[in-house]
Design an enzyme around this catalytic site. Structure first.
Site, PDB file in Angstrom:
ATOM      1  N   SER A   1       0.789  -1.229   0.000  1.00 14.95           N
ATOM      2  CA  SER A   1       0.000   0.000   0.000  1.00 14.95           C
ATOM      3  C   SER A   1       0.822   1.280   0.000  1.00 14.95           C
ATOM      4  CB  SER A   1      -0.942   0.000   1.198  1.00 14.95           C
ATOM      5  OG  SER A   1      -0.199  -0.007   2.400  1.00 14.95           O
TER       6      SER A   1
ATOM      7  N   HIS B   1      -5.480  -3.973  -1.911  1.00 16.90           N
ATOM      8  CA  HIS B   1      -5.231  -2.879  -2.859  1.00 16.90           C
ATOM      9  C   HIS B   1      -5.189  -3.373  -4.298  1.00 16.90           C
ATOM     10  CE1 HIS B   1      -4.683   0.384  -0.014  1.00 16.90           C
ATOM     11  NE2 HIS B   1      -4.066  -0.486   0.767  1.00 16.90           N
TER      12      HIS B   1
ATOM     13  N   LYS C   1     -12.559  -1.177   0.235  1.00 20.69           N
ATOM     14  CA  LYS C   1     -11.777  -0.324  -0.673  1.00 20.69           C
ATOM     15  C   LYS C   1     -12.504  -0.223  -2.019  1.00 20.69           C
ATOM     16  CE  LYS C   1      -7.635  -0.532   1.997  1.00 20.69           C
ATOM     17  NZ  LYS C   1      -6.830  -1.527   2.665  1.00 20.69           N
TER      18      LYS C   1
END
Ligand SMILES: *Cc1c(COP(=O)(O)O)cnc(C)c1O
Ligand SMILES: *[C@@H]1O[C@H](CO)[C@@H](O)[C@H](O)[C@H]1NC(C)=O
Length: 407
Positions: free
Chosen positions: A194, A222, A253
């Site tokens: 990240s 991610h 996310k």
């Protein structure tokens, strides 16, 4: 009577001063984390700290812009109406609805794995996995820069721990040789890291794992939703979907951004996690509106590859324009774009100046990133327009000149 009261107030005063001292240490250490208050929904344009509209947001993990997507929001409202606010129960007592089973099935399908288990967060998913899968006769081999939730999860399990140097296949091989006597071995890595937006060398990792008889686990927080041609993740992009055994990811996310995490993998593993995984057993079921939003987000991705592709062009526009302007952006083509500045104070001052120009970005410095590698981490979203990106680049150039970063 009196002495007791005096003792109590003395203790309270002491506790206060201990806490104040600790807080002061954080402040003087320069690692204080403030929280800016947003008064609008999450999206490319937000209200921050009383601003009147239009702050450009470049620091959310809202990679696909699904956090406020009308269909996602609508699905949440529908689920709220039909299934209520929450379950007031854990899954195995009376907290499993058809929508929970449906979302698990869709996530397993999306990742092309046998089964899926939902958690309140990916942090929990990570905390739950290792303890169940690995005992004292086993070993876990983990990249030194893995996410905090993986590190905590590994701490909770009794397996022998081996740390290999960040993305270093030679070091991983050394550790695999050293752990040869273990019963089960699990190689653990973030798919995308990240802070740098760099990708784990999954092909090499799978080659080594197969050679030495180890399993591979990746955390795809991610990556899920936008890496690879169909957004299935780093494993799709690198052509190893059938060679990575376990995947954890988050609903918090790209997949709508609400909350929740999950593990997908072999059915016996998922079955065992439902029996034994403590964060699953002893924490409330995901609320129906959250399940509704996430389900719609996954459906959107399952029916079209366009959404998964929608952040790539925006990312390249930002990276190219910034590089042309003289900035150093690390990583290659991930929507995490770290603008490398080196000095911690510079990163923090520049981020403040950017906000004055209406662009919300965050500076990261030690201990979150190595000393001397402070940066502003820009995150691109599919919801940004080309004009949004150009405005951010212009603001970077203006503040960069002021601070002597670019000429
Ligand atoms: C964000 C993140 C998590 C935590 O996910 P939550 O669902 O918010 O708990 C775990 N691992 C990685 C790599 C992350 O980036
Ligand atoms: C993944 O989920 C498992 C299941 O609980 C958990 O134990 C593990 O720690 C999670 N790991 C990551 C990296 O999310």
């Amino acid at each position: 009577f009196w002495p007791r009261l005096t003792l109590l107030s003395y203790l309270v005063t002491t506790a206060r001063s201990v806490l104040e001292h600790e807080l002061e240490t954080i402040r003087t250490g320069g690692t204080w984390k403030g929280e800016r208050v947003i008064t609008s929904k999450q999206g490319p344009h937000i209200n921050v700290d009383g601003s009147r509209g239009d702050i450009l947001n470049f620091c959310a993990n809202n990679y696909l812009g699904l956090s406020s997507h009308p269909q996602v929001v609508e699905a949440g409202i529908e689920a709220l109406k039909k299934y209520g606010a929450g379950l007031s129960s854990v899954r195995f007592i009376c907290g499993t609805q058809d929508i929970h089973k449906d979302l698990e099935q869709k996530l397993a399908q999306f990742h092309e794995r046998e089964d899926c288990i939902l958690y309140a967060s990916c942090f929990d998913a990570n905390a739950g996995l290792f303890e169940v899968l690995l005992g004292p006769d086993d070993a876990v081999l983990s990249d030194e820069l893995n996410h905090a939730s993986i590190i905590d999860g590994i701490r909770l399990c009794r397996a022998k721990r081996f740390r290999y140097k960040h993305m270093d296949l030679n070091d991983l091989e050394t550790q695999l040789k050293e752990s040869q006597s273990s019963r089960l071995r699990l190689v653990v890595t973030d798919g995308v890291f990240s802070m740098d937006g760099d990708m784990a060398p999954l092909k090499g990792i799978c080659d080594l794992a197969e050679q030495y008889g180890a399993m591979v686990f990746i955390d795809e927080c991610h990556a899920t939703g936008f890496m690879g041609p169909r957004g299935r993740g780093t494993d799709e992009l690198l052509g190893v979907m059938d060679r990575v055994h376990i995947v954890n990811s988050t609903l918090g996310k790209a997949l709508g951004g609400a909350a929740g995490g999950y593990t997908v993998g072999p059915k016996p593993l998922i079955d065992l996690l439902r029996q034994r995984s403590r964060p699953y057993l002893f924490s409330n079921s995901l609320p129906p509106p959250v399940v509704g939003c996430a389900t719609r987000a996954v459906e959107l991705l399952l029916t079209s590859n366009e959404i998964a592709q929608s952040v790539g062009d925006k990312t390249m526009r930002f990276r190219n324009k910034m590089t042309d302007a003289g900035f150093t952006i690390s990583g290659s083509d991930h929507p995490i774009c770290p603008v490398m500045l080196g000095d911690a104070r510079l990163a923090s001052l520049m981020a403040d100046d950017m906000l004055k120009l209406g662009v919300y970005v965050i500076g990261f410095s030690y201990p979150v990133v190595p000393k001397g590698k402070a940066r502003i981490r820009v995150q691109i979203s599919a919801a940004h327009t080309d004009q949004d990106i150009d405005r951010a680049v212009d603001a970077f150039i203006q503040t960069g000149r002021k601070h002597g970063v670019v000429s």
